[in-house]
Design an enzyme around this catalytic site. Structure first.
Site, PDB file in Angstrom:
ATOM      1  N   GLU A  70      -3.992   1.460  -6.044  1.00  0.00           N
ATOM      2  CA  GLU A  70      -3.247   0.514  -6.511  1.00  0.00           C
ATOM      3  C   GLU A  70      -3.096   0.397  -7.920  1.00  0.00           C
ATOM      4  O   GLU A  70      -3.870   0.737  -8.468  1.00  0.00           O
ATOM      5  CB  GLU A  70      -3.508  -1.158  -5.629  1.00  0.00           C
ATOM      6  CG  GLU A  70      -2.627  -1.959  -5.734  1.00  0.00           C
ATOM      7  CD  GLU A  70      -1.356  -1.735  -5.114  1.00  0.00           C
ATOM      8  OE1 GLU A  70      -0.204  -1.257  -5.951  1.00  0.00           O
ATOM      9  OE2 GLU A  70      -1.101  -1.526  -4.069  1.00  0.00           O
ATOM     10  N   CYS A 130       0.902  -1.250   0.032  1.00  0.00           N
ATOM     11  CA  CYS A 130      -0.075   0.130   0.125  1.00  0.00           C
ATOM     12  C   CYS A 130       0.906   1.234   0.049  1.00  0.00           C
ATOM     13  O   CYS A 130       1.596   1.487   1.071  1.00  0.00           O
ATOM     14  CB  CYS A 130      -1.138  -0.055   1.449  1.00  0.00           C
ATOM     15  SG  CYS A 130      -1.834   1.603   1.474  1.00  0.00           S
TER      16      CYS A 130
END
Length: 223
Positions: free
Chosen positions: A105, A2
């Protein structure tokens, strides 16, 4: 991993959501492209209740010789937390929540990568599980930093990436922040993939790849 997220809710809404008071010196502005090595809003439990402050993203352990190590420690794998020297001593006493309303992402599409934003279906704030530490350098300057814990992907994420941040269920947040809770095994049990049925994902502009870009246009759906 992340490596980018958004936190754009009004300050009052964040404080109300976490029953939090503001830590000394905390300043807030919406962030459409929060990135490693930036100071990010964080929630820490204290004896006087939850506190909303900021920590620099990228953990610098108390024993680190150089704070540049933070670049390599933006995430911590849930599966190995109890083994890694930088993280294992933090689980029992230095836990935090990183509030967010979505994270980014990059999904591989052939040779290209398409940025995606992942969030709750109802757009609500949610909680990423984190750890923090405070290092004092030889001159006596203190630096407080954090890392975001990651786990295996749920069914929403597995088509996008092989990891996802740990999202705490609302009913588990108090246990995670609890100052008196040092039951490592029960804490580790909270670090699992979030329920995919409550989440959604959509394509966003490729401009999100540049950390200098930080406007509302980054969260607009494309395609």
């Amino acid at each position: 991993m992340c490596g980018r997220f958004t936190i754009t809710d009004p300050l009052d809404a964040i404080m109300d959501r976490y029953y939090a008071s503001i830590a000394d010196g905390f300043e807030y502005k919406p962030n459409y492209n929060a990135a490693p090595m930036q100071y990010i809003p964080t929630i820490i439990g204290s004896k006087n209740g939850n506190r909303l402050g900021s920590l620099r993203w990228g953990l610098v352990p108390v024993w680190a010789k150089d704070d540049k190590i933070g670049n390599k420690m933006i995430n911590a794998r849930a599966e190995t937390l109890a083994e890694k020297p930088a993280f294992k001593r933090l689980i029992s006493s230095k836990r935090c929540i990183i509030p967010t309303n979505g994270f980014y992402e990059w999904k591989k599409e052939g040779t290209a990568k398409q940025p995606m934003r992942i969030l709750m279906k109802d757009d609500r704030l949610f909680s990423l599980a984190g750890l923090y530490d405070t290092r004092t350098d030889p001159d006596g300057n203190k630096l407080s930093t954090c890392t975001i814990i990651t786990t295996e992907p749920n069914s929403i994420m597995e088509d996008i990436h092989n990891r996802m941040p740990v999202i705490l269920r609302p009913e588990d947040e108090a246990e995670w922040l609890g100052r008196d809770n040092d039951d490592v095994q029960s804490l580790l049990a909270l670090l699992k993939p979030y329920q995919a049925s409550e989440m959604r994902a959509y394509e966003v502009p490729k401009e999100v790849g540049n950390v200098r870009n930080n406007t509302e246009g980054l969260i607009k759906e494309v395609g």
